[in-house]
Design an enzyme around this catalytic site. Structure first.
Site, PDB file in Angstrom:
ATOM      1  N   ASP A 251       0.639  -1.056   0.148  1.00 51.90           N
ATOM      2  CA  ASP A 251      -0.053  -0.064   0.031  1.00 51.90           C
ATOM      3  C   ASP A 251       0.926   1.448  -0.065  1.00 51.90           C
ATOM      4  O   ASP A 251       2.003   0.990   0.040  1.00 51.90           O
ATOM      5  CB  ASP A 251      -0.892  -0.002   1.257  1.00 51.90           C
TER       6      ASP A 251
ATOM      7  N   HIS B   3      -3.085   2.816  -4.770  1.00 50.23           N
ATOM      8  CA  HIS B   3      -2.365   2.709  -3.413  1.00 50.23           C
ATOM      9  C   HIS B   3      -0.664   1.973  -3.776  1.00 50.23           C
ATOM     10  O   HIS B   3      -0.474   0.994  -3.177  1.00 50.23           O
ATOM     11  CB  HIS B   3      -3.072   1.420  -2.799  1.00 50.23           C
TER      12      HIS B   3
ATOM     13  N   GLU C  93      -9.880   2.879  -5.123  1.00 53.94           N
ATOM     14  CA  GLU C  93      -9.683   4.122  -4.934  1.00 53.94           C
ATOM     15  C   GLU C  93      -8.349   4.580  -5.372  1.00 53.94           C
ATOM     16  O   GLU C  93      -7.423   5.237  -5.289  1.00 53.94           O
ATOM     17  CB  GLU C  93      -9.338   4.292  -3.325  1.00 53.94           C
TER      18      GLU C  93
END
Ligand code: ACM
Ligand code: ZN
Length: 553
Positions: free
Chosen positions: A189, A259, A323
């Site tokens: 991440d 990410h 995201e």
């Protein structure tokens, strides 16, 4: 010999067994009169059993010998483990009579679960590491059991905070006790890359370390403490093997194309702007992601995924996909894919029309290329539900996290789905409303009963249920820094999850589950694992008493 055996029987067989409090509740149970004393019992193993089944039974026998302080012997008249190919995958059968017990299964997972059920019927000390005087008897019973869902997952984020191999194994141990079979390991991440990739040494030299961490949600306040860590490939294989022996497949996640700031810090040429980038020190959604217009990005991802697939034999490889756009740290800045000349050239090449949807189609292109590569190695992809936006290629499995809608839509369109809605299954949320007594958390409110109440087929189009492969809870660790806190967030909510995953809907009953939890708390004590007692009105890591008026409604 015979006299010794009789003496054993006389010493404990008139003792009453524990109340039946197995979690997840087996799907067919009938409890009879009487009990079978297992102290120093004989064990008989079918010669046809495979190694994995024999190993699982071996672990059970060792636990029994440790806790009772008595050696078992090989032979008839005790517990007999038999292969029964007529049973289904993960199914098992147990029959206990006063003179002995029979256990049958068709595969290793069946035997693993039979042993876990036997353990939960015994005093909790069976989960400990010392001899304990207790009623070492099994109730006379007949159990036929199999799970409702084939995919019974628990997720672990080791990027935001890093968990040692030993801590990860403890996590696997509790998953085993409650019959989960997939560990979704979130290995990369923005805040840390945790997997050794031999072709890219800077991922562990640079990307595995951050120079500090934001304090709570005070975005301008950083503790300035260097933090990080990674697993060597040898350690990763050790975890994979440890989990496999317990019937758990580890599914690795390489979250892409978003990410990825930690990786960009080491290889800035893979981002749209070229950087420089720093391993992220705050939480939230970052703007910078991999550039979809740069061929080197695909070479990088294929090389990384090749090593990943070499370490992890799992059929599924999780490729993230969540995201990618709208990063919250720099609200004024456009998404890089909206302004990057290389991404624009790729969109032109693909015939993607300009507009707000363009970047979703570009993400579809990235997903499809990675999917093709993963498929070419005989594996399949899972992605977070954002991968559904635009046009998803056939064969992908969708992990529904932004509520249940992603799973409903995916299954209606013929995609397989795994349900992990934040509304029921995000274990990083508070479990009590008295947040001042709780360790700091990301927010939300997810008490035990809410987890338990989740019904995975709710809203699913009739006929599409077979696409719902299973259920998983997620444990993100932005605000979780110690194993005690990690386990506190996990338990007992993961036990509630286990009944959602395992039990037929008609078998679920929160009152019965809640009563059974007392035995689970004793089991967790014996294992030395922490858990929350919020559901008993003792709030917080240090279990503060709460007044009745303040209890959550
Ligand atoms: C997610 O919670 N971003 C999958
Ligand atoms: Zn770009």
């Amino acid at each position: 010999m015979i006299l010794t055996g009789l003496a054993v029987i006389a010493s404990c067989c008139n003792t009453k067994p524990e109340p039946f409090s197995v979690i997840p509740l087996p799907n067919e149970v009938s409890i009879g009169e009487g009990a079978f004393c297992i102290k120093g019992t004989k064990i008989q193993l079918d010669e046809a059993l495979d190694d994995a089944s024999a190993k699982a039974i071996g672990r059970f026998v060792r636990a029994l010998e440790t806790a009772t302080g008595r050696k078992t012997r090989v032979g008839d008249g005790g517990i007999e483990f038999r292969l029964n190919p007529d049973l289904g995958s993960e199914q098992y059968y147990i029959k206990v009579e006063t003179g002995g017990a029979e256990v049958e299964a068709a595969d290793a997972n069946g035997f693993i679960y039979a042993c876990e059920t036997l353990k939960q019927m015994l005093p909790a000390a069976i989960y400990g590491d010392r001899k304990v005087k207790a009623a070492w008897v099994l109730p006379c019973c007949e159990i036929t059991d199999q799970p409702r869902f084939g995919y019974r997952g628990m997720h672990l984020d080791c990027s935001r905070h890093f968990w040692s191999v030993e801590e990860t194994k403890r996590y696997i141990d509790v998953m085993t006790a409650y019959k989960l079979n997939r560990l979704h390991w979130h290995l990369t991440d923005d805040q840390g890359w945790r997997i050794e990739i031999k072709a890219y040494p800077r991922l562990t030299e640079i990307s595995a370390w951050r120079d500090g961490t934001v304090v709570r949600k005070e975005w301008d306040n950083n503790d300035g403490i260097r933090y990080g860590g990674f697993y060597t490939q040898e350690e990763l294989r050790e975890v994979v093997d440890y989990a496999a022996e317990r019937g758990i497949t580890v599914i690795p996640e390489i979250d892409l194309p978003g990410h990825m700031v930690a990786a960009l810090a080491a290889y800035p040429e893979l981002g749209c702007t070229g950087g420089p980038y720093k391993v992220w020190e705050r939480w939230g959604v970052a703007k910078d992601i991999l550039c979809a217009g740069n061929e080197d990005v695909f070479t990088f991802l294929e090389n990384v995924l090749s090593e990943v697939m070499d370490i992890f034999p799992s059929e599924y490889i999780h490729i993230g996909g969540d995201e990618c756009f709208g990063g919250d740290a720099e609200p004024e800045r456009p998404d890089p894919w909206d302004v990057c000349p290389k991404c624009a050239a790729r969109m032109r090449e693909l015939g993607i029309r300009k507009g707000p949807e363009a970047k979703h189609y570009l993400q579809n292109y990235v997903t499809a290329r990675i999917q093709e590569f993963v498929n070419s190695k005989g594996r399949r992809i899972i992605g977070w539900d954002e991968i559904l936006q635009g046009a998803l290629a056939e064969g992908a499995t969708v992990m529904s996290w932004r509520g249940v809608q992603g799973g409903i839509e995916a299954s209606r369109k013929g995609f397989d789905a795994i349900m992990t809605p934040y509304t029921y299954l995000y274990l990083d949320y508070y479990q009590s409303k008295e947040t001042d007594k709780e360790p700091f958390a990301i927010g939300g409110y997810l008490p035990l009963e809410k987890v338990y109440s989740y019904e995975p087929f709710d809203g699913i189009t009739p006929g599409a249920e077979s696409h719902i492969l299973g259920v998983q809870a997620n444990l993100w660790t932005e605000y979780i820094t110690t194993p005690e806190h990690l386990e506190y967030m996990l338990l007992p909510r993961m036990c509630a999850l286990s009944e959602v995953q395992w039990c037929d809907a008609s078998r679920k009953d929160f009152a019965r589950f809640d009563t059974s939890l007392d035995h689970t708390f004793a089991i967790l004590d014996a294992m030395g694992v922490n858990y929350s007692l919020d559901c008993r009105g003792l709030i917080g890591l240090d279990r503060q008493e709460t007044s009745n008026e303040n209890q959550p409604d």
